[in-house]
Design a protein around this motif. Structure first.
Motif, PDB file in Angstrom:
ATOM      1  N   ALA A 284      -0.858   1.872  -1.109  1.00 50.56           N
ATOM      2  CA  ALA A 284      -1.497   2.392  -1.854  1.00 50.56           C
ATOM      3  C   ALA A 284      -3.292   0.886  -2.145  1.00 50.56           C
ATOM      4  O   ALA A 284      -4.244   2.072  -2.253  1.00 50.56           O
ATOM      5  CB  ALA A 284      -0.813   2.582  -3.462  1.00 50.56           C
ATOM      6  N   ARG A 285      -2.579   0.194  -2.309  1.00 42.86           N
ATOM      7  CA  ARG A 285      -3.382  -0.549  -2.675  1.00 42.86           C
ATOM      8  C   ARG A 285      -4.384  -0.682  -1.204  1.00 42.86           C
ATOM      9  O   ARG A 285      -5.556  -1.453  -1.999  1.00 42.86           O
ATOM     10  CB  ARG A 285      -2.690  -1.946  -2.296  1.00 42.86           C
ATOM     11  CG  ARG A 285      -3.395  -3.503  -2.706  1.00 42.86           C
ATOM     12  CD  ARG A 285      -2.741  -4.763  -3.828  1.00 42.86           C
ATOM     13  NE  ARG A 285      -2.394  -5.147  -2.765  1.00 42.86           N
ATOM     14  CZ  ARG A 285      -0.205  -5.087  -2.011  1.00 42.86           C
ATOM     15  NH1 ARG A 285      -0.130  -4.894  -3.542  1.00 42.86           N
ATOM     16  NH2 ARG A 285       0.002  -5.836  -1.105  1.00 42.86           N
ATOM     17  N   ALA A 286      -4.205  -0.786  -0.191  1.00 46.29           N
ATOM     18  CA  ALA A 286      -5.223  -0.491   1.018  1.00 46.29           C
ATOM     19  C   ALA A 286      -5.916   0.038   1.074  1.00 46.29           C
ATOM     20  O   ALA A 286      -7.560   0.055   1.563  1.00 46.29           O
ATOM     21  CB  ALA A 286      -4.594  -0.394   2.357  1.00 46.29           C
ATOM     22  N   GLN A 287      -5.685   1.188   0.446  1.00 43.18           N
ATOM     23  CA  GLN A 287      -6.546   2.916   0.984  1.00 43.18           C
ATOM     24  C   GLN A 287      -7.163   2.427  -0.768  1.00 43.18           C
ATOM     25  O   GLN A 287      -8.311   2.556  -0.523  1.00 43.18           O
ATOM     26  CB  GLN A 287      -5.994   3.775   0.417  1.00 43.18           C
ATOM     27  CG  GLN A 287      -5.288   3.818   1.254  1.00 43.18           C
ATOM     28  CD  GLN A 287      -4.478   5.811   1.494  1.00 43.18           C
ATOM     29  OE1 GLN A 287      -5.214   7.028   1.068  1.00 43.18           O
ATOM     30  NE2 GLN A 287      -3.231   5.055   1.767  1.00 43.18           N
ATOM     31  N   MET A 288      -6.621   1.232  -2.006  1.00 39.17           N
ATOM     32  CA  MET A 288      -8.252   1.460  -2.961  1.00 39.17           C
ATOM     33  C   MET A 288      -8.936   0.391  -2.176  1.00 39.17           C
ATOM     34  O   MET A 288     -10.074   0.469  -3.224  1.00 39.17           O
ATOM     35  CB  MET A 288      -7.453   0.663  -4.059  1.00 39.17           C
ATOM     36  CG  MET A 288      -5.959   2.194  -4.486  1.00 39.17           C
ATOM     37  SD  MET A 288      -5.129   1.926  -6.148  1.00 39.17           S
ATOM     38  CE  MET A 288      -6.044   0.538  -7.392  1.00 39.17           C
ATOM     39  N   GLU A 289      -8.547  -1.035  -1.617  1.00 37.73           N
ATOM     40  CA  GLU A 289      -9.770  -1.571  -1.085  1.00 37.73           C
ATOM     41  C   GLU A 289     -10.200  -0.780  -0.351  1.00 37.73           C
ATOM     42  O   GLU A 289     -11.492  -1.360  -0.128  1.00 37.73           O
ATOM     43  CB  GLU A 289      -8.585  -2.264  -0.421  1.00 37.73           C
ATOM     44  CG  GLU A 289      -7.494  -3.479  -0.971  1.00 37.73           C
ATOM     45  CD  GLU A 289      -6.604  -4.261  -0.333  1.00 37.73           C
ATOM     46  OE1 GLU A 289      -6.036  -5.421  -1.501  1.00 37.73           O
ATOM     47  OE2 GLU A 289      -6.164  -4.343   0.376  1.00 37.73           O
ATOM     48  N   ALA A 290     -10.386  -0.183   0.223  1.00 36.01           N
ATOM     49  CA  ALA A 290     -11.121   0.444   1.449  1.00 36.01           C
ATOM     50  C   ALA A 290     -12.214   1.365   1.015  1.00 36.01           C
ATOM     51  O   ALA A 290     -13.354   1.354   1.434  1.00 36.01           O
ATOM     52  CB  ALA A 290     -10.286   1.434   2.108  1.00 36.01           C
ATOM     53  N   HIS A 291     -11.306   2.172   0.095  1.00 35.20           N
ATOM     54  CA  HIS A 291     -12.685   2.968  -1.398  1.00 35.20           C
ATOM     55  C   HIS A 291     -13.747   2.141  -1.958  1.00 35.20           C
ATOM     56  O   HIS A 291     -14.783   1.852  -1.525  1.00 35.20           O
ATOM     57  CB  HIS A 291     -11.834   3.533  -2.075  1.00 35.20           C
ATOM     58  CG  HIS A 291     -13.115   4.642  -2.783  1.00 35.20           C
ATOM     59  ND1 HIS A 291     -12.624   6.055  -1.877  1.00 35.20           N
ATOM     60  CD2 HIS A 291     -13.043   5.135  -3.265  1.00 35.20           C
ATOM     61  CE1 HIS A 291     -13.587   7.002  -2.871  1.00 35.20           C
ATOM     62  NE2 HIS A 291     -13.724   6.118  -3.760  1.00 35.20           N
TER      63      HIS A 291
END
Length: 257
Positions: free
Chosen positions: A79-86
């Motif tokens: 979840a954190r990785a997807q927030m970071e990428a966005h």
């Protein structure tokens, strides 16, 4: 005396005729390996460890932005990785490595710090949190209500009000120094994909993200106010949050010579 007579006439190699002397190339290699395999294996293991350390240092990605995430739950890496990428879509390549990287540092604090039994985990989070804060790694702080309430006494004069003014040292009206997740227009099209690990789903992540607020550090009275490099980073972080709030992509960067 008979025994001495026989030995007096014997050659030295006859006396030690039981010794094994390698004669062929194969036997010599086997003999060398027998006596040297220990030190050689130790050397190889040390060399492998050194290569591993060098590789981890060289291949480590340096983030362009580091953002704090204070929550009362542990955000899964996925979840954190997807927030970071966005968020990275709205950032700029500050370090010139050809990519934009946003890193979310998740600090987990129990809703009620006094009744929790996992004191070791809390201490580890507090230590990491204090260290990153002292090093001025994070200029932006995302937080949920329970996590923030657990550590808010650590933030006197730390944030700026939403109008840009610094909070006084004795101020506790933190509600005027935070904005809601819903104000970030950049996340209007955020559609996470979760593998369902630990029962996390896209719906759960979006619901928890919707409960987040964010606060910005103030430069006034800070330890980085006189540091030109840190101040440049601070301004870039504010610019990133401004773009996230407006939902505006950054202008293409000019190629560095």
């Amino acid at each position: 005396m008979a025994r001495e007579r026989y030995l007096l006439g014997a050659e030295e190699d006859t006396i030690h005729s039981g010794a094994i002397v390698p004669t062929t190339a194969k036997e010599k290699r086997a003999n060398w390996w027998f006596y040297h395999k220990g030190p050689l294996l130790v050397t190889l293991l040390l060399a492998a460890a050194l290569v591993s350390i060098v590789y981890s240092v060289v291949s480590q990605v340096e983030p362009d932005y580091t953002i704090a995430l204070i929550t009362s739950y542990n955000m899964p890496d996925e979840a954190r990785a997807q927030m970071e990428a966005h968020m990275a879509r709205y950032g700029q390549d500050r370090n010139g490595d050809g990519k934009v990287v946003v890193q979310l540092n998740n600090y987990v604090f129990a809703a009620d710090m006094k009744t929790t039994t996992d004191f070791q985990a809390i201490q580890a989070n507090m230590t990491r949190f204090a260290g990153d804060t002292a090093l001025n790694e994070c200029m932006v702080y995302f937080h949920d209500e329970a996590g923030f309430d657990s550590v808010q006494e650590n933030f006197p004069g730390f944030f700026q009000y939403n109008n840009g003014d610094p909070m006084p040292e004795n101020a506790t009206d933190y509600e005027n120094a935070m904005r809601s997740w819903g104000e970030l227009r950049a996340f209007d099209d955020f559609q996470p994909e979760m593998s369902g690990i630990n029962n996390w789903t896209p719906e759960i992540l979006l619901k928890l993200c919707g409960r987040l607020r964010y606060s910005l550090r103030t430069q006034e009275g800070s330890s980085f106010a006189e540091d030109q490099e840190k101040m440049a980073y601070y301004q870039d972080c504010l610019a990133l949050m401004d773009r996230l709030q407006k939902g505006e992509m950054p202008q293409p960067q000019a190629a560095k010579e």
